[in-house]
Design a protein around this motif. Structure first.
Motif, short mmCIF file in Angstrom:
data_model
loop_
_atom_site.label_atom_id
_atom_site.label_comp_id
_atom_site.label_asym_id
_atom_site.label_seq_id
_atom_site.Cartn_x
_atom_site.Cartn_y
_atom_site.Cartn_z
N TYR A 144 3.60 -2.66 -10.78
CA TYR A 144 3.84 -3.12 -9.42
C TYR A 144 2.61 -3.80 -8.85
N ALA A 145 1.44 -3.18 -9.06
CA ALA A 145 0.21 -3.75 -8.53
C ALA A 145 -0.11 -5.09 -9.19
N TYR A 146 0.24 -5.25 -10.45
CA TYR A 146 -0.12 -6.46 -11.18
C TYR A 146 0.87 -7.60 -10.94
N PHE A 147 2.18 -7.29 -11.02
CA PHE A 147 3.18 -8.35 -10.98
C PHE A 147 3.74 -8.62 -9.58
N ILE A 148 3.85 -7.60 -8.74
CA ILE A 148 4.47 -7.78 -7.43
C ILE A 148 3.41 -7.96 -6.33
N GLU A 149 2.49 -7.00 -6.23
CA GLU A 149 1.44 -7.15 -5.22
C GLU A 149 0.48 -8.26 -5.58
N THR A 204 0.83 -1.21 0.00
CA THR A 204 0.00 0.00 0.00
C THR A 204 0.86 1.25 0.00
N ASP A 205 1.93 1.24 0.79
CA ASP A 205 2.80 2.42 0.86
C ASP A 205 3.49 2.68 -0.49
N VAL A 206 3.92 1.62 -1.16
CA VAL A 206 4.58 1.80 -2.45
C VAL A 206 3.61 2.38 -3.47
N ARG A 207 2.39 1.82 -3.51
CA ARG A 207 1.42 2.32 -4.48
C ARG A 207 1.02 3.76 -4.17
N LEU A 208 0.85 4.08 -2.90
CA LEU A 208 0.51 5.45 -2.53
C LEU A 208 1.65 6.41 -2.86
N GLY A 209 2.89 5.98 -2.60
CA GLY A 209 4.04 6.82 -2.92
C GLY A 209 4.12 7.12 -4.41
N LEU A 210 3.96 6.09 -5.22
CA LEU A 210 3.99 6.31 -6.67
C LEU A 210 2.81 7.16 -7.13
#
Length: 268
Positions: free
Chosen positions: A126-131, A76-82
Motif C-alpha cells: 500500500y505504501a509503495y503502490f498507492i500512497e 496515514t490511517d490505513v497504514r496505522l490500521g494495518l
C-alpha cells in the motif's frame, strides 16, 4: 447625441469577470504568514533524507493553515490500521503459544504467523503502490453563490545529481557546492522555479521536486470548474544555507506559486 454618449459609456466599462474568476477561492499567496508563526528549521545538510523531510513538513504546515486546505490523513490511517492489526496479531499469537501446549498451539501459531506476514506485506504494498510519493492531500469547501469543493494532492521526491563528472557524482554533502565563488549562481537559481523537464544532466546538486494535482468542482463533484496539474523543482541549495538553516519564506513562496498555477488550471 444620447446615442453617442451611451456608446462612450459602454466602451468605458470594464468587462465582467468570468464565472471561473469569481468562483476561484483565495490562494495561499494571498494569506500572509507572519515571521512569528515560523519556528527555525535546521537540519543536517549532508543528509538528503533530512532535507526532504524538512521540505515535506514545510509543505504540510504551509497548506494546512486556516482558510486553506484541511489535510486528509487517509493514507496515514490505513497504514496505522494495518500496523496495529499486525501488532495485535503478533501479540495474540505469542500469548496463545505461551499459554497453550506447544503441539496443540501449532495450527493457531502458524495461522497467526501467516496473517502477520500478510498484513505486513499489504502495508508495504500500500505504501509503495498507492500512497507512493504523496506528501499532502487536502480538501477545502467554500461558498460563493454555490458550494465549491477543492481537492489538492502533492507528491515529492529528490532528484539526485546527474553529472558525468565522477567528482560531482560522489559528493558526500548535498550542499557542499555552496561557496563564495558560486553563491551568486545559487541566489539566481532561487528566484525562479525550475521545471522538472528542464533539469539537465549537468545538474550539480540534488533538487527537491514537487508535483501537484488540483481539482475544483461544484454540485457534489458533478460540475468541473477547474483542473490543473503542475510540477516544479528547485535545488536544496535554494532553501538551505551552509549551516542547514531553512529559508522558509522563500520555500513557501515557491510552493505558493506552484499551487496558484494549479488553481488557475495550468498544466505543466
Amino acid at each position: 447625441m444620447a446615442r453617442t454618449k451611451s456608446q462612450a459609456v459602454f466602451k468605458g466599462r470594464t468587462p465582467s469577470p468570468s464565472p471561473s474568476d469569481t468562483d476561484r477561492p483565495a490562494g495561499p499567496l494571498s494569506i500572509v504568514v507572519s515571521p512569528e508563526d515560523r519556528d527555525v528549521v535546521k537540519v543536517n545538510n549532508a543528509s538528503l533524507t533530512e532535507l526532504k523531510n524538512a521540505c515535506d513538513d514545510a509543505v504540510k504546515r504551509y497548506l494546512s493553515r486556516p482558510d486553506l486546505f484541511k489535510q486528509i490523513y487517509l493514507h496515514t490511517d490505513v497504514r496505522l490500521g494495518l500496523g496495529w492489526l499486525s501488532v495485535f496479531t503478533a501479540g495474540g499469537t505469542a500469548l496463545y503459544g505461551y499459554k497453550v501446549d506447544f503441539e496443540k498451539s501449532k495450527p493457531v501459531v502458524w495461522a497467526g504467523l501467516a496473517l502477520y506476514i500478510f498484513l505486513t506485506l499489504v502495508q508495504t504494498l500500500y505504501a509503495y503502490f498507492i500512497e507512493g510519493e504523496t506528501v499532502f492531500v487536502g480538501k477545502r469547501k467554500t461558498f460563493s453563490k454555490r458550494i465549491i469543493t477543492e481537492r489538492i494532492t502533492l507528491s515529492s521526491r529528490t532528484l539526485p545529481i546527474k553529472s558525468t563528472s565522477p567528482l560531482l557524482a560522489t559528493l558526500s554533502s548535498p550542499l557542499s557546492v555552496l561557496s563564495p565563488s558560486n553563491s551568486s549562481t545559487s541566489a539566481s537559481q532561487s528566484t525562479s522555479s525550475v521545471s522538472t523537464s528542464s533539469l539537465s544532466p549537468s545538474l550539480t546538486t540534488p533538487a527537491y521536486s514537487l508535483s501537484l494535482s488540483y481539482v475544483r468542482s461544484t454540485n457534489g463533484g458533478k460540475s468541473l470548474l477547474a483542473k490543473g496539474k503542475t510540477r516544479s523543482a528547485q535545488p536544496y541549495t535554494a532553501f538551505f544555507d551552509e549551516q542547514g538553516t531553512m529559508d522558509q519564506e522563500r520555500f513557501e513562496r515557491w510552493v505558493g506559486e506552484l499551487v496558484e498555477q494549479g488553481m488557475d488550471g495550468k498544466t505543466a
